[in-house]
Design a protein around this motif. Structure first.
Motif, PDB file in Angstrom:
ATOM      1  N   GLY A  32     -11.556  -9.006   3.423  1.00  0.00           N
ATOM      2  CA  GLY A  32     -11.639  -7.659   4.132  1.00  0.00           C
ATOM      3  C   GLY A  32     -10.228  -6.909   4.606  1.00  0.00           C
ATOM      4  N   THR A  33      -9.242  -7.679   4.119  1.00  0.00           N
ATOM      5  CA  THR A  33      -7.989  -7.301   4.421  1.00  0.00           C
ATOM      6  C   THR A  33      -7.431  -6.074   3.760  1.00  0.00           C
ATOM      7  OG1 THR A  33      -7.157  -9.447   4.648  1.00  0.00           O
ATOM      8  CG2 THR A  33      -5.586  -7.892   4.634  1.00  0.00           C
ATOM      9  N   ARG A  34      -6.861  -5.087   4.441  1.00  0.00           N
ATOM     10  CA  ARG A  34      -6.543  -3.913   3.742  1.00  0.00           C
ATOM     11  C   ARG A  34      -5.430  -4.131   2.768  1.00  0.00           C
ATOM     12  NH1 ARG A  34      -7.250   1.184   5.249  1.00  0.00           N
ATOM     13  NH2 ARG A  34      -5.847   2.801   4.266  1.00  0.00           N
ATOM     14  N   LEU A  35      -5.652  -3.576   1.532  1.00  0.00           N
ATOM     15  CA  LEU A  35      -4.793  -3.646   0.298  1.00  0.00           C
ATOM     16  C   LEU A  35      -3.567  -3.030   0.429  1.00  0.00           C
ATOM     17  CD1 LEU A  35      -7.715  -3.710  -2.476  1.00  0.00           C
ATOM     18  CD2 LEU A  35      -6.592  -5.665  -1.336  1.00  0.00           C
ATOM     19  N   VAL A  36      -2.519  -3.558  -0.425  1.00  0.00           N
ATOM     20  CA  VAL A  36      -1.139  -3.046  -0.271  1.00  0.00           C
ATOM     21  C   VAL A  36      -0.545  -3.111  -1.748  1.00  0.00           C
ATOM     22  CG1 VAL A  36      -0.595  -3.824   2.122  1.00  0.00           C
ATOM     23  CG2 VAL A  36       0.092  -5.248   0.026  1.00  0.00           C
ATOM     24  N   SER A  37       0.295  -1.927  -1.896  1.00  0.00           N
ATOM     25  CA  SER A  37       1.065  -1.994  -3.175  1.00  0.00           C
ATOM     26  C   SER A  37       2.284  -2.597  -3.017  1.00  0.00           C
ATOM     27  CB  SER A  37       1.482  -0.622  -3.571  1.00  0.00           C
ATOM     28  OG  SER A  37       0.489   0.387  -3.426  1.00  0.00           O
ATOM     29  N   ARG A  38       2.726  -3.396  -4.191  1.00  0.00           N
ATOM     30  CA  ARG A  38       4.148  -3.959  -3.861  1.00  0.00           C
ATOM     31  C   ARG A  38       5.261  -2.479  -3.905  1.00  0.00           C
ATOM     32  NH1 ARG A  38       4.722  -8.478  -8.811  1.00  0.00           N
ATOM     33  NH2 ARG A  38       6.651  -7.542  -8.927  1.00  0.00           N
ATOM     34  N   ASP A  39       6.355  -3.070  -3.391  1.00  0.00           N
ATOM     35  CA  ASP A  39       7.351  -2.024  -3.096  1.00  0.00           C
ATOM     36  C   ASP A  39       8.027  -1.744  -4.608  1.00  0.00           C
ATOM     37  OD1 ASP A  39       7.520  -1.816  -0.467  1.00  0.00           O
ATOM     38  OD2 ASP A  39       9.140  -3.173  -0.334  1.00  0.00           O
ATOM     39  N   GLY A  72      -1.649   1.470 -10.370  1.00  0.00           N
ATOM     40  CA  GLY A  72      -2.863   1.232  -9.746  1.00  0.00           C
ATOM     41  C   GLY A  72      -2.954  -0.169  -9.217  1.00  0.00           C
ATOM     42  N   ARG A  73      -1.889  -0.999  -9.196  1.00  0.00           N
ATOM     43  CA  ARG A  73      -2.095  -2.350  -8.839  1.00  0.00           C
ATOM     44  C   ARG A  73      -2.184  -2.447  -7.569  1.00  0.00           C
ATOM     45  NH1 ARG A  73       1.721  -7.075 -11.232  1.00  0.00           N
ATOM     46  NH2 ARG A  73       3.339  -5.843 -10.329  1.00  0.00           N
ATOM     47  N   ARG A  74      -3.044  -3.059  -7.021  1.00  0.00           N
ATOM     48  CA  ARG A  74      -3.178  -3.121  -5.351  1.00  0.00           C
ATOM     49  C   ARG A  74      -3.160  -4.799  -4.939  1.00  0.00           C
ATOM     50  NH1 ARG A  74      -1.910   1.038  -6.073  1.00  0.00           N
ATOM     51  NH2 ARG A  74      -2.563   2.836  -4.969  1.00  0.00           N
ATOM     52  N   LEU A  75      -2.724  -5.256  -3.850  1.00  0.00           N
ATOM     53  CA  LEU A  75      -2.879  -6.671  -3.469  1.00  0.00           C
ATOM     54  C   LEU A  75      -3.354  -7.028  -2.222  1.00  0.00           C
ATOM     55  CD1 LEU A  75       1.036  -7.646  -4.565  1.00  0.00           C
ATOM     56  CD2 LEU A  75      -0.921  -7.687  -5.933  1.00  0.00           C
ATOM     57  N   CYS A  76      -4.136  -8.188  -2.011  1.00  0.00           N
ATOM     58  CA  CYS A  76      -4.385  -8.409  -0.833  1.00  0.00           C
ATOM     59  C   CYS A  76      -3.314  -9.202  -0.095  1.00  0.00           C
ATOM     60  CB  CYS A  76      -5.692  -9.240  -0.871  1.00  0.00           C
ATOM     61  SG  CYS A  76      -5.996 -10.152   0.791  1.00  0.00           S
ATOM     62  N   PRO A  77      -2.640  -8.978   0.881  1.00  0.00           N
ATOM     63  CA  PRO A  77      -1.514  -9.862   1.717  1.00  0.00           C
ATOM     64  C   PRO A  77      -2.097 -11.075   2.088  1.00  0.00           C
ATOM     65  CG  PRO A  77      -2.168  -7.784   2.769  1.00  0.00           C
ATOM     66  CD  PRO A  77      -2.988  -7.703   1.811  1.00  0.00           C
TER      67      PRO A  77
END
Ligand code: AMP
Length: 230
Positions: A156-163, A128-133
């Motif tokens: 407001g940046t779209r969040l990403v998951s770590r690979d 469930g971890r999401r990061l703001c790049p």
């Protein structure tokens, strides 16, 4: 006061990064995350970054010498003069041995904080971890979700998951931890480093940070505090 060296130890997803950020913001010590340093090199696309990208994506460990040299260079920077906090290093007995030689030469006596967390909790946390790049803010879809789905509250940046937070890779990272990293605790015991176990499974991070600060103060005396957040 001795120059503090905190080793935040524990499996991936045990909250080392979260605790490191609390402690960095409240105590005037540098935060050294080998994972962050390596990810920066991968994003920069330099030679080292290209060498380690595949290993990191698959959840394996980067060679000991590579990581050790990054840490040695980092510890020499002026912001480490008041002490430093190691997050994600050492991760093998060889790295631990190299570190202990370095600390001996510099007369630094470390404190090991071992964050113990149930593996099922870790798997749920990492998926469930999401990061703001853009700003690096970290969210969790179950415990600290962003106000608007998939978007950083701060910019407001779209969040990403770590690979490497994909479920199959998480299992490989946990296996690498069991095989390569867990034995480091025995090495710490063999060189008489004080090890404090902290239960990181269910308590709020701010409460865990408070407990860690008390341990730090017991070992190093009162530590310089900036803004008291923890
Ligand atoms: P982390 O952000 O600490 O979970 O690290 C992410 C990835 O970076 C790990 O899965 C490894 O591939 C690599 N890495 C970070 N620190 C180390 C280390 N001390 N030794 C070897 N590989 C590391």
């Amino acid at each position: 006061m001795n120059r503090p060296c905190l080793i935040l130890f524990g499996p991936p997803g045990s909250g080392k990064g979260t605790q490191a950020k609390f402690l960095r913001d409240t105590l005037q010590i540098a935060h050294i995350s080998t994972g962050d340093m390596l990810r920066e090199r991968v994003s920069a696309g330099d030679e080292l970054g290209r060498e380690v990208a595949g290993i990191m994506k698959s959840g394996g460990l980067v060679p000991d010498e590579t990581v050790y040299h990054l840490v040695v260079d980092r510890i020499e920077r002026p912001d480490c003069a008041n002490g430093f906090l190691l997050d994600g290093f050492p991760r093998t007995v060889k790295q631990a041995r190299l570190l202990s030689e370095l600390l001996d030469v510099q007369g630094i006596s470390p404190l090991v904080i071992f964050l113990k967390v149930d593996y099922n909790v870790i798997i749920a946390r990492l998926s469930g971890r999401r990061l703001c790049p853009t700003c690096g803010a970290v969210y969790n879809l179950s415990s600290s979700a962003p106000e608007e789905a998939k978007v950083c509250d701060l910019d407001g940046t779209r969040l990403v998951s770590r690979d490497d937070d994909r479920p199959g890779v998480v299992l490989d990272r946990l296996k690498a931890y069991e095989r390569e990293t867990a034995p480091v605790l025995d090495f710490f015991r063999s060189v008489n480093y004080p090890i404090f176990e902290v239960d990181g499974t269910s308590r709020p991070p701010v409460e865990i940070a408070r407990e860690i600060r008390i341990l730090i103060e017991k070992k190093y005396g009162s530590v310089p505090v900036s803004v008291s957040k923890a």
